[in-house]
Design an enzyme around this catalytic site. Structure first.
Site, PDB file in Angstrom:
ATOM      1  N   ASP A 156       0.800  -1.279   0.101  1.00 17.12           N
ATOM      2  CA  ASP A 156       0.062  -0.148   0.004  1.00 17.12           C
ATOM      3  C   ASP A 156       0.842   1.323  -0.112  1.00 17.12           C
ATOM      4  O   ASP A 156       1.798   1.293   0.438  1.00 17.12           O
ATOM      5  CB  ASP A 156      -0.919   0.076   1.374  1.00 17.12           C
ATOM      6  CG  ASP A 156      -2.160  -0.840   1.215  1.00 17.12           C
ATOM      7  OD1 ASP A 156      -2.078  -1.901   0.211  1.00 17.12           O
ATOM      8  OD2 ASP A 156      -3.108  -0.792   1.752  1.00 17.12           O
ATOM      9  N   ASP A 157       0.308   2.282  -0.441  1.00 14.56           N
ATOM     10  CA  ASP A 157       0.641   3.653  -0.161  1.00 14.56           C
ATOM     11  C   ASP A 157       1.669   4.140  -1.230  1.00 14.56           C
ATOM     12  O   ASP A 157       2.069   5.251  -1.151  1.00 14.56           O
ATOM     13  CB  ASP A 157       1.136   3.971   1.030  1.00 14.56           C
ATOM     14  CG  ASP A 157       0.026   3.803   2.432  1.00 14.56           C
ATOM     15  OD1 ASP A 157      -1.139   3.511   1.699  1.00 14.56           O
ATOM     16  OD2 ASP A 157       0.389   3.732   3.425  1.00 14.56           O
ATOM     17  N   HIS A 202      -6.216   2.860  -4.402  1.00 11.21           N
ATOM     18  CA  HIS A 202      -6.065   2.971  -3.066  1.00 11.21           C
ATOM     19  C   HIS A 202      -6.307   4.467  -2.675  1.00 11.21           C
ATOM     20  O   HIS A 202      -5.977   5.139  -1.593  1.00 11.21           O
ATOM     21  CB  HIS A 202      -4.598   2.851  -2.446  1.00 11.21           C
ATOM     22  CG  HIS A 202      -4.590   2.413  -1.117  1.00 11.21           C
ATOM     23  ND1 HIS A 202      -5.535   1.778  -0.386  1.00 11.21           N
ATOM     24  CD2 HIS A 202      -3.502   2.883  -0.136  1.00 11.21           C
ATOM     25  CE1 HIS A 202      -4.988   1.739   1.022  1.00 11.21           C
ATOM     26  NE2 HIS A 202      -3.765   2.406   1.157  1.00 11.21           N
ATOM     27  N   HIS A 229      -5.721   9.003   0.414  1.00 15.31           N
ATOM     28  CA  HIS A 229      -5.754   8.270   1.545  1.00 15.31           C
ATOM     29  C   HIS A 229      -6.458   8.817   2.496  1.00 15.31           C
ATOM     30  O   HIS A 229      -6.113   8.837   3.653  1.00 15.31           O
ATOM     31  CB  HIS A 229      -4.076   8.025   1.988  1.00 15.31           C
ATOM     32  CG  HIS A 229      -3.954   6.876   2.683  1.00 15.31           C
ATOM     33  ND1 HIS A 229      -4.269   6.757   4.129  1.00 15.31           N
ATOM     34  CD2 HIS A 229      -3.401   5.684   2.238  1.00 15.31           C
ATOM     35  CE1 HIS A 229      -3.680   5.744   4.233  1.00 15.31           C
ATOM     36  NE2 HIS A 229      -3.455   4.881   3.330  1.00 15.31           N
ATOM     37  N   HIS A 239       3.604  -2.448   3.197  1.00 17.17           N
ATOM     38  CA  HIS A 239       3.604  -0.941   2.785  1.00 17.17           C
ATOM     39  C   HIS A 239       4.940  -0.744   1.793  1.00 17.17           C
ATOM     40  O   HIS A 239       5.843  -1.343   2.253  1.00 17.17           O
ATOM     41  CB  HIS A 239       3.383   0.011   3.933  1.00 17.17           C
ATOM     42  CG  HIS A 239       2.265  -0.213   4.418  1.00 17.17           C
ATOM     43  ND1 HIS A 239       1.712  -0.845   5.465  1.00 17.17           N
ATOM     44  CD2 HIS A 239       1.153   0.827   4.210  1.00 17.17           C
ATOM     45  CE1 HIS A 239       0.547  -1.000   5.897  1.00 17.17           C
ATOM     46  NE2 HIS A 239       0.133   0.087   5.310  1.00 17.17           N
TER      47      HIS A 239
END
Length: 263
Positions: free
Chosen positions: A81-82, A132, A136, A225
């Site tokens: 993620d991210d 995603h 965020h 991540h």
């Protein structure tokens, strides 16, 4: 692997083997496992509530809100993620390329233009790029229309790059039933995880390895991540080769989320 070790003084890692015993039960979407590491009481309570709320969504939306995939085959999905960024994401890609395995990257829309070359590299290497959100945001803190706007804005940005995906991971893992209905109407699947590496909580590579290997099961979706953090995800980068090596020894095949969904 020295070329992809993060930092000038990497810690000495212990190869932690996964437990032969498993609490996993074959269901439509496997329960989210409890991390085996020590943590503060606020985090423990937060994660307990998260597991309870996520389980409700899995039951309400068995085909569209997924924490894992119901297969008894040793197939598993690594997810990151991210990203993208030019630090941790590129190191993660180095490791995945070394082991020749695919993964799924849930990207934040507002970072895509700055790091297009990283995304193109991921695609070239057989990885899946998924949504995603744009910035965020925490879905449960915004309206349904705000969330859909974030998702669709990211979708449009990915489509500019020739990426078509209907796989969405809500930041922080939870959405409201109303948001899920709206996503479902647009053809999205919300995909969270059944195994949390806890790399957002601990930078200790041994703890990250333990969180994954102690809870591994067929059809698992592993949360990690590839951006952010005070040290550019050094713990993740140092733990990842151990995780991959151990899972390979146990006979697991690495697949993308879409491959797991299509299985």
């Amino acid at each position: 692997m020295e070329a992809i070790t993060a930092g000038p003084d990497p810690v000495e890692l212990i190869d932690i083997k996964s437990s032969k015993k498993s609490n996993w039960t074959y269901t439509t979407s496997a329960p989210i496992t409890q991390p085996p590491i020590n943590m503060d009481e606020n985090t423990r309570a937060h994660l307990k509530n998260f597991r309870n709320e996520a389980a409700k969504l899995c039951q309400l939306y068995p085909g569209t809100f997924l924490s894992s995939l119901p297969t008894q085959k040793k197939k598993i999905a690594l997810t990151f993620d991210d990203g993208p960024d030019c630090h941790a994401t590129t190191k993660v890609l180095d490791i995945l390329e070394y082991y020749n395995i695919p993964a799924t990257f849930f990207v934040i829309g507002q970072t895509v233009d700055k790091h297009r070359e990283v995304i193109y590299r991921a695609i070239k290497n057989g990885h899946e790029i998924a949504n995603h959100s744009w910035s965020h945001i925490r879905p449960t803190s915004v309206s349904t229309s705000e969330l859909i706007s974030e998702v669709e804005k990211t979708q449009a940005k990915l489509q500019e790059m020739g990426i078509t995906t209907k796989v969405f991971r809500p930041p922080y893992g939870l959405i409201t039933p109303q948001q899920m209905e709206a996503l479902k109407a647009l053809g999205y699947k919300a995909v969270i995880w059944s195994i949390d590496s806890m790399d957002w909580y601990t930078s200790n590579p041994q703890e990250i390895v333990q969180c994954v290997l102690s809870n591994v099961h067929p059809g698992a979706i592993i949360l990690m991540h590839c951006a952010g953090g005070y040290d550019n995800r050094r713990g993740t980068i140092e733990a990842l080769p151990l995780i991959i090596s151990a899972l390979k020894r146990e006979g697991y095949e690495f697949v993308t989320i879409q491959q797991l969904i299509n299985f």
